[in-house]
Design a protein around this motif. Structure first.
Motif, PDB file in Angstrom:
ATOM      1  N   PHE A   1     -32.516  14.695 -22.582  1.00 55.13           N
ATOM      2  CA  PHE A   1     -33.359  13.507 -22.437  1.00 55.13           C
ATOM      3  C   PHE A   1     -33.274  12.642 -23.686  1.00 55.13           C
ATOM      4  O   PHE A   1     -33.272  13.151 -24.816  1.00 55.13           O
ATOM      5  N   LYS A   2     -33.204  11.324 -23.471  1.00 55.65           N
ATOM      6  CA  LYS A   2     -33.216  10.367 -24.580  1.00 55.65           C
ATOM      7  C   LYS A   2     -34.228   9.270 -24.297  1.00 55.65           C
ATOM      8  O   LYS A   2     -34.368   8.808 -23.157  1.00 55.65           O
ATOM      9  N   PHE A   3     -34.919   8.868 -25.359  1.00 50.50           N
ATOM     10  CA  PHE A   3     -35.823   7.719 -25.265  1.00 50.50           C
ATOM     11  C   PHE A   3     -35.677   6.893 -26.541  1.00 50.50           C
ATOM     12  O   PHE A   3     -35.688   7.431 -27.646  1.00 50.50           O
ATOM     13  N   GLY A   4     -35.517   5.586 -26.370  1.00 50.82           N
ATOM     14  CA  GLY A   4     -35.341   4.712 -27.524  1.00 50.82           C
ATOM     15  C   GLY A   4     -36.159   3.441 -27.400  1.00 50.82           C
ATOM     16  O   GLY A   4     -36.546   3.026 -26.308  1.00 50.82           O
ATOM     17  N   ALA A   5     -36.412   2.823 -28.540  1.00 49.61           N
ATOM     18  CA  ALA A   5     -37.151   1.556 -28.579  1.00 49.61           C
ATOM     19  C   ALA A   5     -36.760   0.811 -29.841  1.00 49.61           C
ATOM     20  O   ALA A   5     -36.310   1.412 -30.830  1.00 49.61           O
ATOM     21  N   GLY A   6     -36.926  -0.507 -29.813  1.00 46.65           N
ATOM     22  CA  GLY A   6     -36.584  -1.282 -30.987  1.00 46.65           C
ATOM     23  C   GLY A   6     -37.003  -2.730 -30.870  1.00 46.65           C
ATOM     24  O   GLY A   6     -37.584  -3.164 -29.867  1.00 46.65           O
ATOM     25  N   LEU A   7     -36.676  -3.479 -31.916  1.00 44.07           N
ATOM     26  CA  LEU A   7     -37.057  -4.886 -32.009  1.00 44.07           C
ATOM     27  C   LEU A   7     -36.001  -5.620 -32.812  1.00 44.07           C
ATOM     28  O   LEU A   7     -35.424  -5.077 -33.754  1.00 44.07           O
ATOM     29  N   ARG A   8     -35.769  -6.871 -32.434  1.00 45.11           N
ATOM     30  CA  ARG A   8     -34.935  -7.770 -33.233  1.00 45.11           C
ATOM     31  C   ARG A   8     -35.580  -9.148 -33.241  1.00 45.11           C
ATOM     32  O   ARG A   8     -35.972  -9.665 -32.190  1.00 45.11           O
ATOM     33  N   ASN A   9     -35.685  -9.733 -34.433  1.00 44.30           N
ATOM     34  CA  ASN A   9     -36.218 -11.090 -34.566  1.00 44.30           C
ATOM     35  C   ASN A   9     -35.243 -11.948 -35.351  1.00 44.30           C
ATOM     36  O   ASN A   9     -34.768 -11.561 -36.418  1.00 44.30           O
ATOM     37  N   ASP A  10     -34.918 -13.114 -34.794  1.00 43.57           N
ATOM     38  CA  ASP A  10     -34.072 -14.101 -35.469  1.00 43.57           C
ATOM     39  C   ASP A  10     -34.897 -15.341 -35.759  1.00 43.57           C
ATOM     40  O   ASP A  10     -35.448 -15.966 -34.837  1.00 43.57           O
ATOM     41  N   HIS A  11     -35.000 -15.682 -37.042  1.00 48.73           N
ATOM     42  CA  HIS A  11     -35.639 -16.941 -37.445  1.00 48.73           C
ATOM     43  C   HIS A  11     -34.535 -17.839 -37.981  1.00 48.73           C
ATOM     44  O   HIS A  11     -34.000 -17.621 -39.074  1.00 48.73           O
ATOM     45  N   ASN A  12     -34.176 -18.840 -37.179  1.00 48.24           N
ATOM     46  CA  ASN A  12     -33.026 -19.687 -37.463  1.00 48.24           C
ATOM     47  C   ASN A  12     -33.506 -21.085 -37.819  1.00 48.24           C
ATOM     48  O   ASN A  12     -33.905 -21.862 -36.954  1.00 48.24           O
ATOM     49  N   LYS A  13     -33.484 -21.372 -39.133  1.00 49.93           N
ATOM     50  CA  LYS A  13     -34.059 -22.615 -39.645  1.00 49.93           C
ATOM     51  C   LYS A  13     -33.060 -23.751 -39.619  1.00 49.93           C
ATOM     52  O   LYS A  13     -31.893 -23.567 -39.931  1.00 49.93           O
TER      53      LYS A  13
ATOM     54  N   TYR B   1     -27.963 -37.517 -36.075  1.00 49.66           N
ATOM     55  CA  TYR B   1     -28.375 -36.162 -35.708  1.00 49.66           C
ATOM     56  C   TYR B   1     -28.409 -36.072 -34.183  1.00 49.66           C
ATOM     57  O   TYR B   1     -29.139 -36.813 -33.520  1.00 49.66           O
ATOM     58  N   LEU B   2     -27.618 -35.161 -33.633  1.00 48.79           N
ATOM     59  CA  LEU B   2     -27.594 -34.957 -32.193  1.00 48.79           C
ATOM     60  C   LEU B   2     -28.587 -33.886 -31.769  1.00 48.79           C
ATOM     61  O   LEU B   2     -29.110 -33.911 -30.659  1.00 48.79           O
ATOM     62  N   SER B   3     -28.824 -32.946 -32.653  1.00 43.22           N
ATOM     63  CA  SER B   3     -29.782 -31.881 -32.390  1.00 43.22           C
ATOM     64  C   SER B   3     -30.209 -31.292 -33.725  1.00 43.22           C
ATOM     65  O   SER B   3     -29.380 -31.073 -34.606  1.00 43.22           O
TER      66      SER B   3
ATOM     67  N   ASP C   1     -38.525 -28.671 -32.077  1.00 39.16           N
ATOM     68  CA  ASP C   1     -37.593 -29.796 -32.098  1.00 39.16           C
ATOM     69  C   ASP C   1     -37.985 -30.751 -33.222  1.00 39.16           C
ATOM     70  O   ASP C   1     -39.008 -31.440 -33.143  1.00 39.16           O
ATOM     71  N   GLN C   2     -37.158 -30.810 -34.259  1.00 39.93           N
ATOM     72  CA  GLN C   2     -37.484 -31.642 -35.412  1.00 39.93           C
ATOM     73  C   GLN C   2     -37.118 -33.109 -35.209  1.00 39.93           C
ATOM     74  O   GLN C   2     -37.452 -33.951 -36.056  1.00 39.93           O
ATOM     75  N   LEU C   3     -36.436 -33.411 -34.116  1.00 42.44           N
ATOM     76  CA  LEU C   3     -36.120 -34.811 -33.821  1.00 42.44           C
ATOM     77  C   LEU C   3     -37.181 -35.464 -32.944  1.00 42.44           C
ATOM     78  O   LEU C   3     -37.131 -36.673 -32.703  1.00 42.44           O
TER      79      LEU C   3
ATOM     80  N   THR D   1     -43.290 -36.219 -32.235  1.00 40.96           N
ATOM     81  CA  THR D   1     -44.495 -35.416 -32.478  1.00 40.96           C
ATOM     82  C   THR D   1     -44.111 -33.945 -32.583  1.00 40.96           C
ATOM     83  O   THR D   1     -43.047 -33.523 -32.109  1.00 40.96           O
ATOM     84  N   TYR D   2     -44.971 -33.159 -33.202  1.00 41.95           N
ATOM     85  CA  TYR D   2     -44.715 -31.722 -33.349  1.00 41.95           C
ATOM     86  C   TYR D   2     -44.704 -31.047 -31.982  1.00 41.95           C
ATOM     87  O   TYR D   2     -45.643 -31.189 -31.199  1.00 41.95           O
ATOM     88  N   THR D   3     -43.621 -30.362 -31.684  1.00 48.11           N
ATOM     89  CA  THR D   3     -43.545 -29.597 -30.441  1.00 48.11           C
ATOM     90  C   THR D   3     -42.927 -28.238 -30.736  1.00 48.11           C
ATOM     91  O   THR D   3     -41.842 -28.163 -31.302  1.00 48.11           O
ATOM     92  N   ASN D   4     -43.633 -27.194 -30.359  1.00 52.05           N
ATOM     93  CA  ASN D   4     -43.100 -25.838 -30.488  1.00 52.05           C
ATOM     94  C   ASN D   4     -43.091 -25.235 -29.094  1.00 52.05           C
ATOM     95  O   ASN D   4     -44.094 -24.739 -28.605  1.00 52.05           O
ATOM     96  N   GLN D   5     -41.947 -25.319 -28.448  1.00 51.48           N
ATOM     97  CA  GLN D   5     -41.825 -24.889 -27.066  1.00 51.48           C
ATOM     98  C   GLN D   5     -41.517 -23.388 -27.017  1.00 51.48           C
ATOM     99  O   GLN D   5     -40.643 -22.913 -27.739  1.00 51.48           O
ATOM    100  N   THR D   6     -42.226 -22.656 -26.173  1.00 51.89           N
ATOM    101  CA  THR D   6     -42.011 -21.213 -26.066  1.00 51.89           C
ATOM    102  C   THR D   6     -41.868 -20.799 -24.604  1.00 51.89           C
ATOM    103  O   THR D   6     -42.457 -21.406 -23.711  1.00 51.89           O
ATOM    104  N   GLN D   7     -41.085 -19.770 -24.397  1.00 47.28           N
ATOM    105  CA  GLN D   7     -40.913 -19.161 -23.080  1.00 47.28           C
ATOM    106  C   GLN D   7     -40.747 -17.660 -23.271  1.00 47.28           C
ATOM    107  O   GLN D   7     -40.248 -17.204 -24.305  1.00 47.28           O
ATOM    108  N   THR D   8     -41.151 -16.883 -22.278  1.00 49.46           N
ATOM    109  CA  THR D   8     -40.951 -15.436 -22.312  1.00 49.46           C
ATOM    110  C   THR D   8     -40.231 -14.995 -21.038  1.00 49.46           C
ATOM    111  O   THR D   8     -40.349 -15.632 -19.989  1.00 49.46           O
ATOM    112  N   LYS D   9     -39.494 -13.914 -21.156  1.00 49.26           N
ATOM    113  CA  LYS D   9     -38.749 -13.402 -20.011  1.00 49.26           C
ATOM    114  C   LYS D   9     -38.446 -11.929 -20.229  1.00 49.26           C
ATOM    115  O   LYS D   9     -38.230 -11.486 -21.356  1.00 49.26           O
ATOM    116  N   ALA D  10     -38.429 -11.159 -19.144  1.00 47.83           N
ATOM    117  CA  ALA D  10     -38.103  -9.735 -19.207  1.00 47.83           C
ATOM    118  C   ALA D  10     -37.032  -9.415 -18.172  1.00 47.83           C
ATOM    119  O   ALA D  10     -36.907 -10.098 -17.152  1.00 47.83           O
TER     120      ALA D  10
END
Length: 734
Positions: free
Chosen positions: A408-420, A436-438, A477-479, A482-491
């Motif tokens: 039997f095997k069980f694993g778990a983990g996390l990865r976070n990328d902060h791309n400035k 600036y295009l993006s 989106d820095q272009l 107004t300040y917009t921080n768009q978020t989505q989640t998916k599994a």
């Protein structure tokens, strides 16, 4: 009663005289060896060494004969003189393919990897990826940019459909400025790699994002046997030096440092001014309780100029040569610093916990011009892609052998990328930003867990598993005004089911079934509001591993892979393009043969039929999907001091567009290497493209306009492959 009394005294006698003995097995340099078999030829008991080279052999008596064996090492017989702690040393012997057994291992390609790694030299980081049977690479930016990867009918771009790791640390970059899954492997010094773990398809629960066509895991050495320094020089003002220092090599501790520097002007008309520096250090410790700790630190920095992709028409009319450039201001620079910690805990003989944690700091800046003067007839179409990224993550796996039949095997983990400050901009001469295009900041997190269960019964091994991945995508989106921080989640849930039937140590059959996926760029996710942004794949492999003769191994498989609807972010244009359902099916064939103790022959052939499902017949080709690939090599190992190889790779013609009206021409290239060892000194020669074939390494169907043209033209644009390129290598080992 007399017989019972005799039995009692016999058992009492054995219990008085038979004891256990502890020991450790090392190689000739003092490095401890795992999976060594120690057999008592008198009592018929046996034991295996653990990850630290230690063993406990029960039921032995003084003067018993012990036989110590391990694949790749000369067997040794000793007589047990006492019950004191044993330190046993065994020596490597010439590689013999007849000693390789077909085992009940689902990752059958690892056997092939060990053979190739043993007999074929590795002279650069490109050779590392070429160790994967059927995998082809192409470089189209002067050697500094990540290679383009082709596998199983996928044009994987720079890694979109193949999962790549080094010591468990991910190489693929999510939501990268240049493209999803971008995998720059140039931070790895080839001489530090100990082994390669790879397989094709998405059949293993511990492999997640980007594991569609397959995965490759590079593992670096825990210790060096010797220190060494090498110097390499050749055509096109090429120079490379590698130094590897054995800092510590004790029974329970080891440490070493490796450094690489490379520079070249390249074979293009415009000098590439390429230079790269790599620094790598690793410390490894073995605890008394059987635990193991490994800590590695590395730093990589590279910069280059590039000739980019040039149009056929400019070469055909003599405007530029086959190695020329339209915009010689292309190029870039990149650097990466990594901290990687691995800890393997031994709970008991049947239970282990394997953990890793990593931190990476990554910077990237690339200047390209694919269309020349198509969009801006005055300033040209040069673009800049730039990012500043921090990656943190960890993974732990609990592994328990429940009994003789179940694991039997069980694993778990996390990865976070902060791309400035992920940037795409229209530039002039690398200096001026015209538009600036993006521009924005990406924050992406992947949480995952998985479990698997192995059931072994007689000749059968059945493996079933389930993986759960949860993503949170964030984009600022820095272009935007107004300040917009768009978020989505998916599994996404990915089941796996594998069957292996091992008839004997010469033949087994396998059937692998699995679901995989690759994540899409965060900018796609927010644009599509989280819909259809984790495109899944469904695959199956049916094949065999066979040793028809003692020194021959054949492996083959027929396979099928379905890829669901996805949306692709085009990093060069900052647009989202839909891509429909696709299917790929094919045949893989591998062949390894040891003709003599020192002469080896290897061949890998793949055929792939790749099509879009929802398009009409004749208009359903997948651009740049390889159809026929072949790799063939003859290698010499340890022939009176000589080693070397003659290796040919063939990539057939392939469609460049959906109706196959434009074809990307194939190529056949042969490379040669030879090395001679004289005590502590070796001298070698590496030659790329020994027949000096003129070829196109990467090709794209692109619409572009030159400075003197009024109308755009769509045709093949290419980067030239290397001409005849010879290098001399000197190495000293102590």
């Amino acid at each position: 009663m007399k017989s019972l009394s005799a039995l009692f005294f016999f058992i009492l006698s054995v219990s008085i005289h038979a004891q256990s003995v502890n020991g450790i097995v090392n190689d000739g340099s003092g490095k401890s060896l795992s999976e060594v078999l120690i057999r008592d030829l008198t009592s018929k008991t046996h034991a295996h060494t653990d990850a630290n080279g230690k063993f406990t052999l029960e039921g032995v008596e003084v003067n018993d004969s012990l036989l110590i064996t391990k694949k790749g090492f000369s067997p040794q017989k000793i007589k047990l003189a006492s019950f004191d702690f044993l330190t046993i040393s065994i020596n490597e012997k010439p590689f013999l393919l007849e000693e390789v057994k077909i085992s009940n291992n689902l990752k059958y390609l690892n056997t092939i990897s060990k053979i190739d790694f043993e007999i074929q030299p590795i002279s650069n980081s490109q050779d590392l990826l070429r160790k994967v049977p059927g995998l082809f690479i192409g470089q189209h930016a002067g050697g500094g940019k990540a290679e383009q990867i082709f596998l199983r009918g996928f044009d994987c771009d720079h890694g979109t459909d193949i999962n790549i790791t080094v010591d468990g640390m991910p190489v693929n970059m999510v939501s990268h400025a240049h493209g999803q899954g971008y995998s720059d492997l140039h931070f790895v010094i080839p001489e530090t790699v100990d082994n390669i773990d790879f397989d094709k398809g998405a059949y293993f629960v511990d492999k997640g994002d980007f594991t569609t066509a397959g995965y490759v895991g590079f593992n670096t050495k825990n210790a060096l046997q010797n220190s060494s320094i090498s110097f390499e020089g050749g055509q096109f003002d090429t120079f490379r030096t590698v130094a590897m220092f054995n800092l510590l090599n004790k029974e329970n501790q080891s440490a070493y440092f490796a450094g690489e520097y490379m520079m070249t002007d390249g074979y293009f008309d415009a000098p590439q001014n390429f230079n790269r520096i790599n620094l790598f250090g690793k410390y490894n410790a073995k605890m008394e309780n059987g635990d193991r700790l490994a800590l590695s630190v590395s730093h990589f920095k590279s910069q280059w100029d590039a000739s980019g992709q040039i149009p056929d028409r400019a070469v055909n009319d003599g405007t530029i040569s086959h190695y020329g450039a339209i915009d010689s201001n292309e190029g870039g620079n990149t650097d990466r610093t990594n901290f990687n910690l691995q800890y393997d805990a031994k709970i008991d003989e049947n239970t282990h916990i394997k953990s890793s944690a990593y931190l990476s700091k990554y910077d990237f800046e690339l200047y390209s011009n694919f269309t020349f003067f198509l969009n801006d007839p005055v300033n040209g179409d040069q673009i800049k892609q730039k990012e500043n990224r921090t990656i943190v993550g960890f993974q732990s796996e609990y592994d328990q052998k429940l009994n003789h039949n179940w694991r039997f095997k069980f694993g778990a983990g996390l990865r976070n990328d902060h791309n400035k400050d992920v940037e795409l901009s229209h530039t002039l001469n690398r200096k001026t930003v015209l538009e600036y295009l993006s521009l924005g900041t990406v924050n992406q997190t992947n949480l995952f867990s998985y479990s698997s269960l192995d059931f072994t019964a007689g000749k059968w091994l059945v493996n079933g598993g389930l993986r759960l991945d949860y993503f949170k995508f964030g984009y600022e989106d820095q272009l935007s005004a107004t300040y917009t921080n768009q978020t989505q989640t998916k599994a996404i849930v990915s089941p796996k089911l594998n069957f292996l039937y091992t008839q004997n140590d010469k033949l087994n059959y396998f059937l692998k079934l699995g679901k995989g996926f690759h994540s899409n760029d965060t900018r796609v996710v927010v644009a599509q509001k989280g819909e259809k942004i984790l495109p899944e794949t469904y695959g199956a492999d049916l094949g065999i591993n066979w040793k028809p003769f003692p020194r021959m191994i054949v492996n083959s498989a027929v396979w099928y892979l379905y890829l669901a609807q996805e949306f692709v972010y085009v990093g060069d244009e900052a647009v989202v393009e839909p891509s429909g359902k696709t299917e790929r099916k094919g045949f893989d064939f591998g062949f390894r043969y040891q003709l003599t103790n020192w002469l080896f022959w290897n061949t890998d052939y793949t055929y792939t039929h790749a099509r879009a499902i929802d398009e009409p017949k004749g208009n359903d080709y997948l651009p740049l999907a390889p159809k026929n690939t072949l790799m063939n090599g003859i290698s010499v190992k340890d022939l009176k001091g000589f080693s070397g190889s003659l290796r040919t790779r063939f990539l057939g013609d392939r469609p460049a567009n959906e109706d196959n009206s434009v074809v990307a021409k194939g190529y056949c290239i042969t490379d040669f290497s030879v090395n001679y060892q004289i005590r502590k000194v070796s001298i070698g020669v590496n030659i790329d493209n020994i027949f000096n074939t003129k070829w196109k390494e990467t090709q794209f169907l692109t619409e572009s306009r030159l400075a003197n043209e009024t109308d755009p033209v769509e045709e093949i644009h290419f980067t030239a492959g290397t001409p005849f390129n010879a290098r001399l290598i000197l190495k000293y080992t102590w």
